[in-house]
Design an enzyme around this catalytic site. Structure first.
Site, PDB file in Angstrom:
ATOM      1  CE1 TYR A  49     -51.267  -6.542  28.632  1.00  0.00           C
ATOM      2  CE2 TYR A  49     -51.863  -4.862  27.044  1.00  0.00           C
ATOM      3  CZ  TYR A  49     -50.892  -5.524  27.764  1.00  0.00           C
ATOM      4  OH  TYR A  49     -49.579  -5.159  27.618  1.00  0.00           O
ATOM      5  CG  HIS A 118     -47.630 -10.842  26.845  1.00  0.00           C
ATOM      6  ND1 HIS A 118     -48.916 -10.380  26.777  1.00  0.00           N
ATOM      7  CD2 HIS A 118     -46.984  -9.981  27.662  1.00  0.00           C
ATOM      8  CE1 HIS A 118     -49.040  -9.287  27.523  1.00  0.00           C
ATOM      9  NE2 HIS A 118     -47.882  -9.032  28.073  1.00  0.00           N
TER      10      HIS A 118
END
Ligand code: A2P
Length: 305
Positions: A49, A118
């Site tokens: 992110y 992730h």
């Protein structure tokens, strides 16, 4: 239903966390500080992110002003595993250890509460990544460890390699992507489901141009419809459609991670404990599953082989 969920026999996790995907690096500190001031005690970020620095700054500013301590807030971040199918070098055992040190430095923290892989991209490497993450827990850099976007088969591989069971699996879960087999697997194996993108069915979900996803035109039209079932339930309960969707997840036993850059929405998304969906509402929602998630424009990453 409680405001915290059991992540491990000794670790409770606040059931409502503040999601930070698509919060710009330069806006993350202010957004996280506002979320904490409004009462969030769980923040979810990720290496990919690119806002870990801002998340750490927002946390420090809040702790300094409030007098609360680091361990009053639950922080999750995620390893970006790489993906050779996309021309990205997969993380190895050694580079996973390095990636965690970078995340901790970015966040200005000694440890995170939960560290996740992730997505389940390269099969051999994800096992080595998981081996490294187990070592990071041993070193005290992560209190709990888990995966994201993994299926039962992906998790079975890790356990078959003699590695620990993940404490949690963060997956796209909402009435249009209910993943019943995967959720049943997680429940049977005592792995906590953490729901992301709970708000996909809303017309306002990622409505800003440039926020790519695989949400279809049909889904957009259905979400905007005057007779949307979530709108009908929300009106009856005197809450918003977002609150209906988040409450549904909590009643299923999932943690949720709503993201918003608006303080009013942040507050609304935390206000989930003064109403309840009826059995008729949850039975109606059980019939709404449409299959795979749509939050990733490349398709639901649980499909990785
Ligand atoms: P915004 O940030 O402008 O409030 P995700 O969690 O899957 O990343 O997506 C959250 C999306 O839902 C964002 O587009 C966010 O927009 C929107 N959103 C968040 N909370 C609410 C709410 N209470 N009502 C309507 N839309 C919301």
């Amino acid at each position: 239903m409680t405001a915290t969920l059991k992540l491990t026999p000794t670790i409770q996790m606040p059931a409502v966390g503040f999601g930070t995907y698509l919060i710009k690096p330069e806006e993350a500190a202010a957004a996280v500080k506002t979320a904490l001031e409004l009462g969030y005690r769980h923040i979810d970020t990720a290496e990919v992110y690119r806002n870990e620095v801002g998340v750490g700054e927002g946390l420090r500013a809040f702790l300094a002003e409030s007098g609360l301590k680091r361990d009053d807030v639950f922080i999750t971040t995620k390893l970006w595993p790489g993906n050779s199918a996309w021309g990205m070098t997969p993380r190895t055992y050694a580079t996973t250890l390095e990636a965690m040190n970078t995340s901790l430095a970015n966040l200005q923290l000694d440890y995170v509460d939960l560290y996740l892989i992730h997505a389940p991209f390269d099969p051999d490497e994800r096992r080595e990544q998981w081996r490294a993450i187990a070592e990071l827990r041993r070193q005290g850099k992560a209190r709990a460890i888990g995966v994201s976007n993994f299926t039962g088969a992906h998790i079975d591989e890790l356990v078959a390699a003699g590695l620990p069971k993940p404490d949690a699996n963060q997956i796209e879960l909402h009435p249009w992507s209910q993943k019943p087999d995967l959720v049943a697997y997680l429940e049977a194996n005592d792995i906590l489901p953490i729901a992301y993108s709970s708000l996909v069915p809303l017309a306002s979900w990622r409505a800003t141009p440039g926020q790519e996803s695989a949400k279809t035109a049909q889904m957009r039209a259905d979400g905007a419809a005057e007779a949307s079932p979530f709108r009908v339930m929300a009106e009856r309960l005197g809450v918003s459609e977002a609150q209906v969707l988040l409450r549904w997840a909590l009643q299923r036993g999932y943690a949720v991670l709503p993201k918003s850059t608006s303080a009013a929405r942040m507050a609304q998304n935390l206000d989930l404990f003064s109403f309840a969906l009826s059995d008729a509402d949850t039975a109606a929602i059980a019939e709404m599953d449409r299959g795979d998630g749509v939050a990733w424009s490349v398709g639901d990453p649980t499909r990785a082989r």
